[in-house]
Design an enzyme around this catalytic site. Structure first.
Site, PDB file in Angstrom:
ATOM      1  N   TYR A 133       0.899  -1.134   0.096  1.00  0.00           N
ATOM      2  CA  TYR A 133      -0.113  -0.081   0.059  1.00  0.00           C
ATOM      3  C   TYR A 133       0.943   1.119   0.015  1.00  0.00           C
ATOM      4  CZ  TYR A 133      -4.075  -2.692   0.839  1.00  0.00           C
ATOM      5  OH  TYR A 133      -5.410  -3.578   0.675  1.00  0.00           O
ATOM      6  N   ASP A 161      -6.095  -0.835  -6.365  1.00  0.00           N
ATOM      7  CA  ASP A 161      -7.532  -0.839  -6.393  1.00  0.00           C
ATOM      8  C   ASP A 161      -7.978  -0.109  -5.176  1.00  0.00           C
ATOM      9  OD1 ASP A 161      -7.371  -2.825  -4.591  1.00  0.00           O
ATOM     10  OD2 ASP A 161      -8.168  -4.294  -5.842  1.00  0.00           O
ATOM     11  N   HIS A 250      -9.884  -7.311  -5.214  1.00  0.00           N
ATOM     12  CA  HIS A 250      -9.729  -7.221  -3.959  1.00  0.00           C
ATOM     13  C   HIS A 250     -10.641  -8.155  -3.059  1.00  0.00           C
ATOM     14  CE1 HIS A 250      -7.434  -4.188  -1.217  1.00  0.00           C
ATOM     15  NE2 HIS A 250      -7.854  -5.041  -0.190  1.00  0.00           N
TER      16      HIS A 250
END
Ligand code: HOC
Length: 385
Positions: A133, A161, A250
């Site tokens: 991330y 995403d 995800h």
């Protein structure tokens, strides 16, 4: 009992009974009406096999290569956050099980164990990738990436995403209160809306295509974009020289009614082949994979490998390392059998002629009704302790 788990769904059923409400709420939840989460698996049911016969399948070899690493089977343990919600030892359980089966593990940014604990748990020449991330502070990101490379990670998977957290109502209802994460966001966390919101405030929503060359410049690891959802963006990924993409929504946890990875794959590969781009990038998918037939379908359609997340979390939560190892073994056993039954002795022999995808793009309207009946009226959505 573990000996009575015959497939990956069985682990989920046990985990649902034994896990705490908060942990079950976090792992099992998905966005809004959870339509995409269900679609991820059911999309595979709209693909049918066209097996070939009279092929010598006495010896079946389903080992393969992903991002340059030889592995025993074409799946990897994909990144899932907060492993200690399910088992007090957390992600190192997955590391050990992955080693036993020569399977690659993707280390999550939002792991419960520290990154170094997870790397320290690896054995021999075991391979790990890093899921990233991207932090609003790029210096922090640079340090994370370069530390991962120095510690031997062989792939960088940038999650693309999640500019904002999806709304997981089951997770929100369970009012996350435990400290399951090692993540230092540097900001006050908001525990009132579920585990995910409590741990994700540092993530940079301004991340864009123009940032990707920077990642290529700070690492020699292959750079893979995780969460691509349409062929136009796969082509863009090739243009910015990404080494791979994961076609993924995800786990249905972000944008509800986004399409499944397998459907995006079936959209993507014919376009890449028509433009001669099919060898320019490695394509992975994740979401909803529960059977070796799902893996085989993805490979027939051109995926290099598939990521599996929740099933290993459920196996870990139910039975610890033994559970994860058993889940992996079940997939291997299924794989050997189904490769034989489809008439292919090697992964390289899997090809689009072996599947009938005519029904894949036909979506039934009943899905929305199913979602309502399951998410709104099912009293077991958040089980009591
Ligand atoms: C915008 C932040 O992958 C999950 C984890 C964490 C997501 C953070 C997204 O819960 O799906």
């Amino acid at each position: 009992h573990l000996s009575q788990c015959y497939n990956l769904f069985d682990f989920e059923a046990v985990a649902r009974r034994v896990m705490k409400t908060t942990a079950w709420g976090y792992y099992s939840s998905a966005a809004d009406d959870e339509i995409t989460m269900r679609e991820n698996h059911s999309a595979f049911h709209r693909i049918w096999f066209r097996p070939q016969v009279l092929v010598d399948v006495e010896h079946v070899d389903f080992s393969t290569t992903m991002l340059g690493t030889r592995c025993s089977i074409p799946f990897y343990v994909t990144a899932t956050a907060l492993g200690k919600l399910g088992h007090h030892e957390g992600e190192v359980i997955l590391t050990r099980a992955a080693h036993k089966h020569n399977v690659i593990q993707m280390i999550p940014t939002l792991a419960s164990c520290s990154f170094d604990e997870i790397v320290d748990a690896k054995q021999g020449d075991q391979v790990q990738w890093l899921q990233l991330y991207v932090n609003k502070d790029r210096e922090i990101t640079r340090k994370i990436v370069q530390h991962a490379e120095a510690r031997g990670c062989k792939g960088l998977f940038i999650t693309v995403d999640a500019p904002q957290l999806g709304r997981r109502e089951k997770d929100m209802r369970s009012k996350f209160t435990e400290q399951g994460s090692n993540v230092q966001s540097g900001q006050d966390t908001d525990n009132s809306q579920g585990a995910a919101r409590a741990i994700s405030s540092f993530i940079d929503p301004s991340l864009s295509w123009k940032d990707i060359p920077w990642f290529k410049s700070i690492t020699k690891m292959p750079v893979v974009l995780k969460g691509v959802q349409r062929v136009e963006d796969v082509i863009r990924a090739i243009e910015v020289q990404a080494d791979g993409v994961v076609l993924s929504n995800h786990g249905g946890r972000q944008l509800d009614t986004a399409r499944s990875g397998i459907e995006i794959l079936a959209e993507t590969m014919p376009v890449l082949r028509a433009r001669g781009l099919q060898d320019k990038i490695e394509i992975f998918i994740d979401g909803g994979i529960r059977r070796s037939t799902d893996i085989i379908k993805a490979l027939c359609l051109g995926a290099r490998g598939v990521g599996i997340g929740r099933p290993f979390l459920y196996a870990m939560s139910a039975y610890g390392q033994d559970g994860v190892e058993k889940a992996m073994q079940l997939l291997k056993d299924e794989m050997e059998m189904n490769m034989r039954l489809i008439g292919c002795a090697r992964v390289e022999d899997l090809n689009p002629s072996l599947v009938d995808t005519r029904g894949l793009f036909v979506h039934s309207n009943s899905t929305a009704a199913d979602a309502l009946s399951q998410t709104v009226y099912d009293p077991l959505v958040v089980p009591s302790q």
